[in-house]
Design a protein around this motif. Structure first.
Motif, PDB file in Angstrom:
ATOM      1  N   PHE A  34       0.857  -1.186   0.000  1.00 22.83           N
ATOM      2  CA  PHE A  34       0.000   0.000   0.000  1.00 22.83           C
ATOM      3  C   PHE A  34       0.899   1.243   0.000  1.00 22.83           C
ATOM      4  O   PHE A  34       1.199   1.798   1.065  1.00 22.83           O
ATOM      5  N   PRO A  35       1.375   1.702  -1.147  1.00 26.86           N
ATOM      6  CA  PRO A  35       2.243   2.894  -1.157  1.00 26.86           C
ATOM      7  C   PRO A  35       1.524   4.098  -0.558  1.00 26.86           C
ATOM      8  O   PRO A  35       0.357   4.369  -0.882  1.00 26.86           O
ATOM      9  N   ALA A  36       2.206   4.819   0.316  1.00 27.95           N
ATOM     10  CA  ALA A  36       1.569   5.943   1.002  1.00 27.95           C
ATOM     11  C   ALA A  36       1.019   6.967   0.015  1.00 27.95           C
ATOM     12  O   ALA A  36      -0.022   7.584   0.249  1.00 27.95           O
ATOM     13  N   GLN A  37       1.708   7.152  -1.128  1.00 29.59           N
ATOM     14  CA  GLN A  37       1.276   8.167  -2.098  1.00 29.59           C
ATOM     15  C   GLN A  37       0.070   7.719  -2.919  1.00 29.59           C
ATOM     16  O   GLN A  37      -0.476   8.519  -3.688  1.00 29.59           O
ATOM     17  N   GLY A  38      -0.356   6.464  -2.773  1.00 31.81           N
ATOM     18  CA  GLY A  38      -1.444   5.949  -3.593  1.00 31.81           C
ATOM     19  C   GLY A  38      -2.710   5.633  -2.841  1.00 31.81           C
ATOM     20  O   GLY A  38      -3.549   4.877  -3.337  1.00 31.81           O
ATOM     21  N   GLN A  39      -2.868   6.219  -1.644  1.00 35.09           N
ATOM     22  CA  GLN A  39      -4.015   5.838  -0.827  1.00 35.09           C
ATOM     23  C   GLN A  39      -5.211   6.764  -0.995  1.00 35.09           C
ATOM     24  O   GLN A  39      -5.781   7.305  -0.043  1.00 35.09           O
ATOM     25  N   THR A  40      -5.576   6.966  -2.248  1.00 30.92           N
ATOM     26  CA  THR A  40      -6.847   7.579  -2.627  1.00 30.92           C
ATOM     27  C   THR A  40      -7.205   6.989  -3.988  1.00 30.92           C
ATOM     28  O   THR A  40      -6.508   6.101  -4.487  1.00 30.92           O
ATOM     29  N   CYS A  41      -8.310   7.433  -4.585  1.00 31.04           N
ATOM     30  CA  CYS A  41      -8.746   6.904  -5.881  1.00 31.04           C
ATOM     31  C   CYS A  41      -9.282   8.043  -6.738  1.00 31.04           C
ATOM     32  O   CYS A  41      -9.588   9.124  -6.230  1.00 31.04           O
ATOM     33  N   HIS A  42      -9.428   7.783  -8.031  1.00 32.04           N
ATOM     34  CA  HIS A  42     -10.004   8.788  -8.925  1.00 32.04           C
ATOM     35  C   HIS A  42     -11.459   9.068  -8.559  1.00 32.04           C
ATOM     36  O   HIS A  42     -11.935  10.198  -8.679  1.00 32.04           O
ATOM     37  N   SER A  43     -12.183   8.043  -8.162  1.00 25.91           N
ATOM     38  CA  SER A  43     -13.525   8.149  -7.591  1.00 25.91           C
ATOM     39  C   SER A  43     -13.660   7.000  -6.602  1.00 25.91           C
ATOM     40  O   SER A  43     -12.892   6.038  -6.658  1.00 25.91           O
ATOM     41  N   TYR A  44     -14.635   7.094  -5.711  1.00 24.60           N
ATOM     42  CA  TYR A  44     -14.830   6.035  -4.729  1.00 24.60           C
ATOM     43  C   TYR A  44     -16.068   5.212  -5.074  1.00 24.60           C
ATOM     44  O   TYR A  44     -17.089   5.755  -5.493  1.00 24.60           O
ATOM     45  N   CYS A  45     -15.958   3.905  -4.867  1.00 21.93           N
ATOM     46  CA  CYS A  45     -17.106   3.015  -4.959  1.00 21.93           C
ATOM     47  C   CYS A  45     -17.754   2.906  -3.578  1.00 21.93           C
ATOM     48  O   CYS A  45     -17.060   2.674  -2.582  1.00 21.93           O
ATOM     49  N   GLY A  46     -19.073   3.047  -3.519  1.00 22.81           N
ATOM     50  CA  GLY A  46     -19.751   2.964  -2.230  1.00 22.81           C
ATOM     51  C   GLY A  46     -19.556   1.634  -1.536  1.00 22.81           C
ATOM     52  O   GLY A  46     -19.595   1.559  -0.305  1.00 22.81           O
ATOM     53  N   TYR A  47     -19.320   0.566  -2.318  1.00 24.85           N
ATOM     54  CA  TYR A  47     -19.183  -0.764  -1.721  1.00 24.85           C
ATOM     55  C   TYR A  47     -17.779  -1.056  -1.228  1.00 24.85           C
ATOM     56  O   TYR A  47     -17.534  -2.112  -0.637  1.00 24.85           O
ATOM     57  N   CYS A  48     -16.819  -0.181  -1.449  1.00 27.21           N
ATOM     58  CA  CYS A  48     -15.399  -0.497  -1.276  1.00 27.21           C
ATOM     59  C   CYS A  48     -15.104  -1.055   0.112  1.00 27.21           C
ATOM     60  O   CYS A  48     -15.411  -0.421   1.123  1.00 27.21           O
TER      61      CYS A  48
ATOM     62  N   PRO B 106      -2.944   2.533  -7.029  1.00 31.00           N
ATOM     63  CA  PRO B 106      -1.588   2.951  -7.410  1.00 31.00           C
ATOM     64  C   PRO B 106      -1.561   3.842  -8.638  1.00 31.00           C
ATOM     65  O   PRO B 106      -0.593   4.584  -8.835  1.00 31.00           O
ATOM     66  N   MET B 107      -2.603   3.792  -9.471  1.00 30.85           N
ATOM     67  CA  MET B 107      -2.619   4.622 -10.673  1.00 30.85           C
ATOM     68  C   MET B 107      -2.956   6.079 -10.370  1.00 30.85           C
ATOM     69  O   MET B 107      -2.955   6.920 -11.274  1.00 30.85           O
ATOM     70  N   ILE B 108      -3.236   6.398  -9.110  1.00 24.08           N
ATOM     71  CA  ILE B 108      -3.416   7.799  -8.732  1.00 24.08           C
ATOM     72  C   ILE B 108      -2.064   8.484  -8.616  1.00 24.08           C
ATOM     73  O   ILE B 108      -1.966   9.715  -8.670  1.00 24.08           O
ATOM     74  N   MET B 109      -0.987   7.691  -8.470  1.00 25.49           N
ATOM     75  CA  MET B 109       0.359   8.249  -8.350  1.00 25.49           C
ATOM     76  C   MET B 109       0.879   8.661  -9.721  1.00 25.49           C
ATOM     77  O   MET B 109       0.484   8.103 -10.741  1.00 25.49           O
ATOM     78  N   SER B 110       1.792   9.616  -9.723  1.00 24.39           N
ATOM     79  CA  SER B 110       2.457   9.940 -10.976  1.00 24.39           C
ATOM     80  C   SER B 110       3.297   8.750 -11.415  1.00 24.39           C
ATOM     81  O   SER B 110       3.680   7.893 -10.612  1.00 24.39           O
ATOM     82  N   SER B 111       3.603   8.696 -12.685  1.00 20.54           N
ATOM     83  CA  SER B 111       4.415   7.589 -13.199  1.00 20.54           C
ATOM     84  C   SER B 111       5.803   7.578 -12.562  1.00 20.54           C
ATOM     85  O   SER B 111       6.382   6.518 -12.311  1.00 20.54           O
ATOM     86  N   ALA B 112       6.345   8.768 -12.285  1.00 20.91           N
ATOM     87  CA  ALA B 112       7.668   8.837 -11.670  1.00 20.91           C
ATOM     88  C   ALA B 112       7.657   8.250 -10.267  1.00 20.91           C
ATOM     89  O   ALA B 112       8.584   7.526  -9.873  1.00 20.91           O
ATOM     90  N   VAL B 113       6.610   8.542  -9.501  1.00 18.15           N
ATOM     91  CA  VAL B 113       6.518   7.996  -8.146  1.00 18.15           C
ATOM     92  C   VAL B 113       6.284   6.489  -8.202  1.00 18.15           C
ATOM     93  O   VAL B 113       6.913   5.722  -7.459  1.00 18.15           O
ATOM     94  N   LEU B 114       5.405   6.049  -9.077  1.00 15.22           N
ATOM     95  CA  LEU B 114       5.163   4.611  -9.203  1.00 15.22           C
ATOM     96  C   LEU B 114       6.439   3.883  -9.604  1.00 15.22           C
ATOM     97  O   LEU B 114       6.735   2.782  -9.105  1.00 15.22           O
TER      98      LEU B 114
END
Length: 421
Positions: free
Chosen positions: A134-148, A190-198
């Motif tokens: 769980f990379p610290a920089q990737g702990q959000t999403c483009h949108s959230y699913c209510g069921y997550c 993880p795709m919320i991170m920039s490519s450089a960070v990933l």
């Protein structure tokens, strides 16, 4: 550029789209407990606003009062009606979080390994061959699913959040565990991170010292909620080059996509993104839970699986909604889930029958509901372990008394002997 709506902006968006004041009150109440965020792509391209609030993508991404237990909803609504301070509402919400099983399946208690004398924060190692990061920089999403089932990552409570601060300790741990073949970057997304960070998280895995890591997976909803991440974002090409490097190094790159409804596959943007990913040599596998109000019809799954196959994506799992968060709103009885899965399977060819389901990702492992059988004069659930914390249980078949109302493993009573050694 990505534009997202959360908190007050989400309420303004719903008002501007014509939702009535009664619903806006429900939105304020529920979103003060559970996390909600939606972006312009979901709003403009996926939701049919003429069908809201019954549109499946609206149900997937926007609050509904039944996402909270009735007594919780009433208590939180009373705080909003009396204009309680934000601090009082946040305190009450945190108390509710503890009731909603924020980390199901003993994730924090049993899955977090130790490296040296200390827990390895932001890492789970439940199955011998697979490590979740769980990379610290990737702990959000483009949108959230209510069921997550990872909603606890997004409510601002560090006590129930998982985040790895850097890759160094992760690499050190992996070097000591030669049994690990797969690393899954998850979150969040993880795709919320920039490519450089990933790249800073992935590159250290592509070394001779970690040659036992054969597969690098990326759990993501980006193909559904922001396919531009792979096409027109300023660093989209860098991301695809990272996939190419993984493949060129002789490893397997796997994008574990989450598609919840066939509508998510209709936009040309997602189809272009899929083509670009596949051109790198990476493989895309698709999975999602079966959830009420969104995809609890066999025809939705049959259409989605067929379209996935046509696009070169492998259907992988149909999950059962986990015992956490808004489960009371989204869950489907196991009997009904089995009917939906079987009916969908009957409607597609063999190439679209690769999805395994219905599957409960429970504390002991991944439990497949294989069917309902009659033994003597009693109906039983036939269950099987697809994956297990104790590898000796993989493939084990076991039985439970049939209960038409059961929604999770804990609702079932063992039949024909005990389940575990």
């Amino acid at each position: 550029m990505l534009k997202a709506f959360a908190h007050q902006r989400l309420e303004r968006l719903a008002r501007d789209r014509g939702m009535p004041e009664e619903y806006l009150h429900e939105l304020r109440v529920v979103s003060s407990v559970l996390p909600f965020k939606v972006n312009e792509y979901v709003v403009d391209e996926l939701i049919d606003w003429s069908a809201a609030p019954d549109d499946p993508i609206f149900r997937l991404t926007f609050p509904h009062r039944d996402m909270l237990p009735p007594d919780v909803y009433d208590d939180m609504a009373a705080l909003h009606r009396t204009a309680a301070s934000p601090e009082v509402i946040r305190k009450a919400a945190r108390e509710v979080h503890a009731r909603l099983n924020p980390n199901p399946g003993a994730q924090l208690e049993a899955n977090v390994p130790h490296h040296g004398e200390h827990p390895l924060d932001g890492v789970q190692h439940k199955y011998a061959e697979t490590v979740l990061v769980f990379p610290a920089q990737g702990q959000t999403c483009h949108s959230y699913c209510g069921y997550c089932f990872r909603w606890s990552q997004f409510v601002g409570n560090a006590d129930i959040r998982q985040a790895a601060p850097d890759v160094g300790r992760v690499v050190s741990y992996l070097a000591r565990h030669q049994e690990v073949t797969d690393v899954l970057f998850t979150g969040g997304d993880p795709m919320i991170m920039s490519s450089a960070v990933l790249d800073r998280w992935v590159a250290p895995l592509l070394t001779p010292d970690l040659d036992h890591i054969r597969t690098i997976r990326f759990g993501t909803k980006a193909l559904s909620y922001w396919p531009h991440r792979f096409t027109t974002d300023r660093d989209a090409d860098d991301l695809l080059r990272l996939f190419e490097r993984i493949v060129a190094d002789g490893r397997h790159a796997a994008v574990m996509a989450h598609f919840s409804h066939p509508r998510e596959l209709e936009n040309p943007a997602v189809r272009k993104a899929i083509r670009r990913i596949r051109d790198t040599g990476a493989v895309i596998r698709a999975q999602a839970p079966l959830i009420a109000h969104v995809n609890d019809r066999a025809e939705d799954w049959a259409v989605m699986w067929q379209r996935l196959v046509e696009l070169g994506v492998m259907p992988y799992y149909m999950f059962v909604e986990r015992d956490t968060g808004a489960r009371s709103y989204f869950s489907v009885p196991l009997t009904r889930a089995l009917e939906i899965y079987t009916d969908a399977l009957r409607s597609v060819s063999g190439l679209a029958r690769t999805a395994r389901g219905p599957v409960m990702s429970a504390a002991p492992g991944k439990v497949l509901v294989d069917g309902v059988v009659t033994v003597g004069d009693e109906e039983l659930f036939s269950l099987r372990m697809l994956q297990a914390r104790d590898a000796r249980l993989v493939g084990r078949q076991f039985f439970a008394h049939h209960d038409p109302h059961a929604e999770w493993l804990d609702d079932l009573r063992p039949a024909l002997g005990s389940w575990w050694p």
